[in-house]
Enzyme design. Structure first.
Site, PDB file in Angstrom:
ATOM      1  N   THR A  46      61.895  12.610  16.736  1.00  0.00           N
ATOM      2  CA  THR A  46      61.394  13.898  17.212  1.00  0.00           C
ATOM      3  C   THR A  46      59.873  13.934  17.220  1.00  0.00           C
ATOM      4  OG1 THR A  46      63.343  14.933  16.228  1.00  0.00           O
ATOM      5  CG2 THR A  46      61.549  16.390  16.881  1.00  0.00           C
ATOM      6  N   TYR A 109      72.686  21.244  20.187  1.00  0.00           N
ATOM      7  CA  TYR A 109      72.968  22.222  21.255  1.00  0.00           C
ATOM      8  C   TYR A 109      74.456  22.519  21.417  1.00  0.00           C
ATOM      9  CZ  TYR A 109      72.659  24.836  25.603  1.00  0.00           C
ATOM     10  OH  TYR A 109      72.759  25.822  26.557  1.00  0.00           O
ATOM     11  N   TYR A 135      70.942  11.355  11.041  1.00  0.00           N
ATOM     12  CA  TYR A 135      69.825  12.297  10.909  1.00  0.00           C
ATOM     13  C   TYR A 135      70.374  13.708  11.017  1.00  0.00           C
ATOM     14  CZ  TYR A 135      65.248  14.416  12.116  1.00  0.00           C
ATOM     15  OH  TYR A 135      64.106  15.185  12.161  1.00  0.00           O
ATOM     16  N   ARG A 140      66.769  22.028  14.153  1.00  0.00           N
ATOM     17  CA  ARG A 140      66.597  21.629  15.551  1.00  0.00           C
ATOM     18  C   ARG A 140      67.926  21.535  16.301  1.00  0.00           C
ATOM     19  NH1 ARG A 140      61.641  19.846  17.250  1.00  0.00           N
ATOM     20  NH2 ARG A 140      60.066  19.416  15.650  1.00  0.00           N
ATOM     21  N   LYS A 164      69.134  10.599   6.869  1.00  0.00           N
ATOM     22  CA  LYS A 164      67.867  11.316   6.778  1.00  0.00           C
ATOM     23  C   LYS A 164      68.228  12.796   6.781  1.00  0.00           C
ATOM     24  CE  LYS A 164      63.569  12.443   9.196  1.00  0.00           C
ATOM     25  NZ  LYS A 164      62.815  12.354  10.472  1.00  0.00           N
ATOM     26  N   ILE A 206      61.327   9.771   5.233  1.00  0.00           N
ATOM     27  CA  ILE A 206      60.785   9.470   6.557  1.00  0.00           C
ATOM     28  C   ILE A 206      59.838  10.614   6.848  1.00  0.00           C
ATOM     29  CG2 ILE A 206      61.267   9.180   9.016  1.00  0.00           C
ATOM     30  CD1 ILE A 206      63.964   7.940   8.214  1.00  0.00           C
TER      31      ILE A 206
END
Length: 292
Positions: A46, A109, A135, A140, A164, A206
């Protein structure tokens, strides 16, 4: 899996003023990080503005980083999305010979059920020839991958080696750390929580801010991994303000403003993102002055 302990960075994609990729700045940023203690690099996440770079640019960015790295640190490549078949197609059509693992985001989404998330990663696992770091970033994706789903995947597939976790949810981190298999890595995706998570048994981070301040951030992480909480928190407190500032407007505009202040890259971003405001840039410059 010790290669993914410590400080990984979610490297930016530097842009010139015409918004073309600045490959010279990118190679320099790789060198700067490796020379100052970064343990591994994550490409096209990202923070790398992966949604606004082309497929050809992604290949060139990856090759630039591979060439600059010269095999010095492990590399993770972001390959993820909410179209399972397309993610698999990208895995199968990408040269992964110089890549140590992929970072694959939980589907966004579409808001799949937990079973849908499980089946998505099951299909990716079966198609992927190298290790996978899942992840989870519900802020998001608008969909949280539950600890139960994460751990089910960790137990069922040998090449799913880590998550992550970036939900900024301490309770969820602790459930993962308590119940995970011994060889499964819980990696913080929240810079502000990273030290506490490492002290609780996490494998590292990260990081976004780490690429601008790799010497300080990686030292903090190493102290945390050694259980030296007092010394590690001394660095954490010094980095608190700058870490908070870079996320006030959007990521990666904030970190790019830091890198610009340090003469490492320009602050340009591609729409729909916009550069950090002048006010934020000034606050960032002031915050940098107190960091040793």
């Amino acid at each position: 899996m010790t290669k993914f302990q410590g400080t990984g960075i979610a490297i930016i994609t530097p842009f010139k003023d015409d918004l073309s990729v600045d490959y010279v700045a990118l190679a320099h940023l790789v060198d700067f990080n490796i020379e100052n203690g970064t343990d591994y690099i994550v490409i096209s996440g990202t923070t790398g503005e992966s949604v606004t770079i082309t497929k050809d640019e992604k290949k060139d960015i990856t090759q630039t980083i591979i060439k600059a790295n010269k095999g010095r640190v492990p590399l993770i490549l972001g390959i993820g999305g909410n179209n399972t078949a397309e993610v698999i197609n990208e895995i199968e059509s990408t040269d992964l010979s110089e890549i140590d693992a992929i970072l694959s985001v939980s589907p966004y989404y579409s808001k799949p059920t937990q079973e849908g998330i499980y089946q998505h990663f099951k299909a990716i696992s079966q198609a992927c020839p190298i290790d996978i770091v899942m992840y989870n970033v519900p802020g998001r994706t608008s969909s949280n991958m539950s600890p139960e789903t994460t751990l089910r995947l960790a137990l069922d597939f040998n090449n799913i080696i880590a998550v992550k976790e970036a939900g900024n949810n301490v309770h969820q981190y602790l459930k993962l750390l308590r119940d995970k298999p011994d060889d499964f890595l819980v990696i913080s995706g929240d810079d502000d929580l990273a030290l506490g998570i490492v002290l609780a048994g996490g494998s590292g981070v990260i990081s976004v801010i780490g690429q601008a301040l790799p010497k300080q951030f990686s030292k903090m992480m190493q102290l945390g991994l050694q259980g030296k909480a007092k010394e590690a928190y001394a660095i954490h407190f010094q980095l608190m303000d700058i870490t908070n500032l870079i996320f006030l407007e959007n990521n990666p505009a904030g970190i790019k403003a830091v890198l610009e202040a340090l003469n490492l890259a320009k602050s340009n971003v591609r729409l729909p993102l916009v550069e950090a405001t002048k006010s934020l840039k000034n606050d960032i410059k002031e915050a940098l002055q107190i960091i040793n």
